[in-house]
Design an enzyme around this catalytic site. Structure first.
Site, PDB file in Angstrom:
ATOM      1  N   LEU A 221       0.845  -1.194   0.000  1.00  0.00           N
ATOM      2  CA  LEU A 221       0.000   0.000   0.000  1.00  0.00           C
ATOM      3  C   LEU A 221       0.884   1.248   0.000  1.00  0.00           C
ATOM      4  O   LEU A 221       1.839   1.335   0.772  1.00  0.00           O
ATOM      5  CB  LEU A 221      -0.901   0.016   1.249  1.00  0.00           C
ATOM      6  CG  LEU A 221      -1.812  -1.204   1.447  1.00  0.00           C
ATOM      7  CD1 LEU A 221      -2.418  -1.196   2.838  1.00  0.00           C
ATOM      8  CD2 LEU A 221      -2.901  -1.246   0.386  1.00  0.00           C
ATOM      9  N   HIS A 222       0.534   2.209  -0.872  1.00  0.00           N
ATOM     10  CA  HIS A 222       1.384   3.399  -0.931  1.00  0.00           C
ATOM     11  C   HIS A 222       0.674   4.668  -1.402  1.00  0.00           C
ATOM     12  O   HIS A 222       1.230   5.756  -1.310  1.00  0.00           O
ATOM     13  CB  HIS A 222       2.570   3.149  -1.875  1.00  0.00           C
ATOM     14  CG  HIS A 222       2.172   3.112  -3.323  1.00  0.00           C
ATOM     15  ND1 HIS A 222       1.571   2.025  -3.902  1.00  0.00           N
ATOM     16  CD2 HIS A 222       2.271   4.049  -4.305  1.00  0.00           C
ATOM     17  CE1 HIS A 222       1.335   2.274  -5.175  1.00  0.00           C
ATOM     18  NE2 HIS A 222       1.736   3.499  -5.452  1.00  0.00           N
ATOM     19  N   ARG A 223      -0.551   4.571  -1.917  1.00  0.00           N
ATOM     20  CA  ARG A 223      -1.169   5.749  -2.529  1.00  0.00           C
ATOM     21  C   ARG A 223      -1.569   6.780  -1.477  1.00  0.00           C
ATOM     22  O   ARG A 223      -2.035   6.434  -0.384  1.00  0.00           O
ATOM     23  CB  ARG A 223      -2.385   5.344  -3.365  1.00  0.00           C
ATOM     24  CG  ARG A 223      -2.007   4.561  -4.612  1.00  0.00           C
ATOM     25  CD  ARG A 223      -3.209   4.296  -5.498  1.00  0.00           C
ATOM     26  NE  ARG A 223      -2.819   3.492  -6.650  1.00  0.00           N
ATOM     27  CZ  ARG A 223      -2.358   3.989  -7.798  1.00  0.00           C
ATOM     28  NH1 ARG A 223      -2.262   5.302  -7.944  1.00  0.00           N
ATOM     29  NH2 ARG A 223      -2.021   3.200  -8.785  1.00  0.00           N
TER      30      ARG A 223
ATOM     31  N   ASP B  70      -2.971  -1.407  -3.417  1.00  0.00           N
ATOM     32  CA  ASP B  70      -3.567  -0.253  -4.095  1.00  0.00           C
ATOM     33  C   ASP B  70      -2.763   0.070  -5.357  1.00  0.00           C
ATOM     34  O   ASP B  70      -2.893   1.134  -5.932  1.00  0.00           O
ATOM     35  CB  ASP B  70      -3.663   0.958  -3.167  1.00  0.00           C
ATOM     36  CG  ASP B  70      -2.319   1.402  -2.599  1.00  0.00           C
ATOM     37  OD1 ASP B  70      -1.277   0.806  -2.956  1.00  0.00           O
ATOM     38  OD2 ASP B  70      -2.295   2.353  -1.796  1.00  0.00           O
TER      39      ASP B  70
END
Length: 366
Positions: free
Chosen positions: A205-207, A280
């Site tokens: 996850l990084h957004r 994501d």
């Protein structure tokens, strides 16, 4: 013929490596110059991918680093312009939808340099996503649009782009996966972490929509709860780790196996052997679809609807509470085999080379 390839993030490397290899093979006497913008500047998120994917060392390092979208875009444009002036390329090749992509296309357009955009026509129809803006601009100003999924054709037609600029070639990210399948299988990343194949959830996850606000704490809490049912391994993106450690009263959550970012081979090894993946990321939705690994996307939308249509990807929405549904969904999910999307066959870069290496370079700008 002189070609400039502009890359800057992990997905860019994976998408561009087979294109560079195919073009170097097709045009061995040409100039193939690689520009690394440095949008990802951590070695584990950048240089290691160049090492593992067999891409030659970059000819130009722009070292733009992190910053706001405007800062990254502006620094890339400012530093790329003199490179183009010195290299005098006939063509610029750029993949994906990150700020490096936007900056490269805008710079080339201002300098009247033809652009080939790899992975064109994807749309989430959500203009709050920076990547969506980048995609639209890149497609508008590129001379050659290389499409990897059929829905991209309709997306581009709706924006008034003519068929003469579109080339449905397939997915170059899958080219890389196919080429390295033996090395991926031999990596044994799960065993190194004490995990049994088919038993664990892999998380990435990084957004900003997820990690830059209150949803991050909720996500970590739900993952920690899920870890009571199945092992959860989470290679943490540097941006995500920074935001985690800034949470009030932060301490590593119980049950989660938080690890450093991995190289391409180790990450794909973990992905291949996972029971499921929570992400994501757009590219991971594609990789899991090819591999037949169930994917759960923690976003409100996706620019890869083909992965949902095939049933390999479940869109959870931007709702951390939906993570609790994953075990039940997996328990009821059939293991039916499916065919990958059309032209996801490991030969997309060869099709691109067929188009970009005509006898007369002047044909590129026709």
């Amino acid at each position: 013929m002189r070609i400039l390839y502009v890359v800057g993030t992990r997905p860019n490397f994976v998408k561009t490596a087979p294109v560079i290899a195919a073009m170097r093979s097709r045009l061995p006497e040409g100039r193939h110059a690689i520009v690394h913008t440095g949008q990802h500047y951590d070695r584990l998120m950048s240089e290691i991918f160049l090492d593992e994917l067999g891409v030659p060392a970059p000819d130009h390092m722009l070292e733009v680093g992190s910053g706001t979208h405007a800062q990254q875009t502006a620094r890339t444009m400012e530093r790329l312009e003199p490179v183009i002036e010195n290299e005098k390329p006939d063509l610029l090749v750029v993949p994906g939808d990150v700020n490096s992509t936007l900056a490269a296309v805008l710079t080339a357009a201002k300098m009247e340099l033809p652009v080939a955009h790899v992975e064109s026509g994807l749309r989430s129809f959500d203009l709050s996503m920076p990547e969506e803006v980048n995609r639209i601009v890149a497609d508008r100003f590129s001379s050659h649009l290389f499409l990897h999924s059929e829905e991209a054709i309709g997306n581009l037609r709706a924006e008034g782009i003519g068929p003469e600029r579109m080339h449905f070639v397939g997915n170059t990210m899958i080219d890389t996966l196919v080429a390295l399948q033996d090395r991926i299988a031999a990596a044994g990343a799960a065993a190194k972490l004490g995990l049994s194949p088919g038993s664990y959830l892999l998380v990435t996850l990084h957004r900003p929509a997820l990690v830059d606000g209150p949803l991050l704490a909720d996500t970590v809490a739900h993952l920690s709860h899920l870890a009571q049912d199945m092992p959860v391994v989470f290679p943490v993106h540097p941006r995500t780790r920074k935001m985690m450690e800034a949470l009030p009263d932060w301490s590593p959550p119980t049950g989660l196996q938080l690890i450093e970012p991995l190289g391409y081979l180790d990450f794909l090894s973990l992905e291949t052997d996972a029971r499921a993946v929570l992400t994501d990321s757009g590219g991971i939705q594609e990789e899991t679809t090819f591999l037949g690994v169930p994917c759960f996307t923690l976003r409100a939308n996706t620019e890869r609807p083909v992965t949902v249509d095939l049933g390999t990807n479940t869109l959870l929405g931007l709702d951390p509470a939906a993570i609790a549904e994953i075990p039940a969904t997996l328990a009821n999910q059939p293991t039916a085999q499916h065919e990958p999307p059309p032209l996801w066959d490991g030969h997309a870069a060869e099709r691109i080379a067929d188009i970009l290496s005509p006898p007369d370079p002047e044909l590129l700008s026709a």
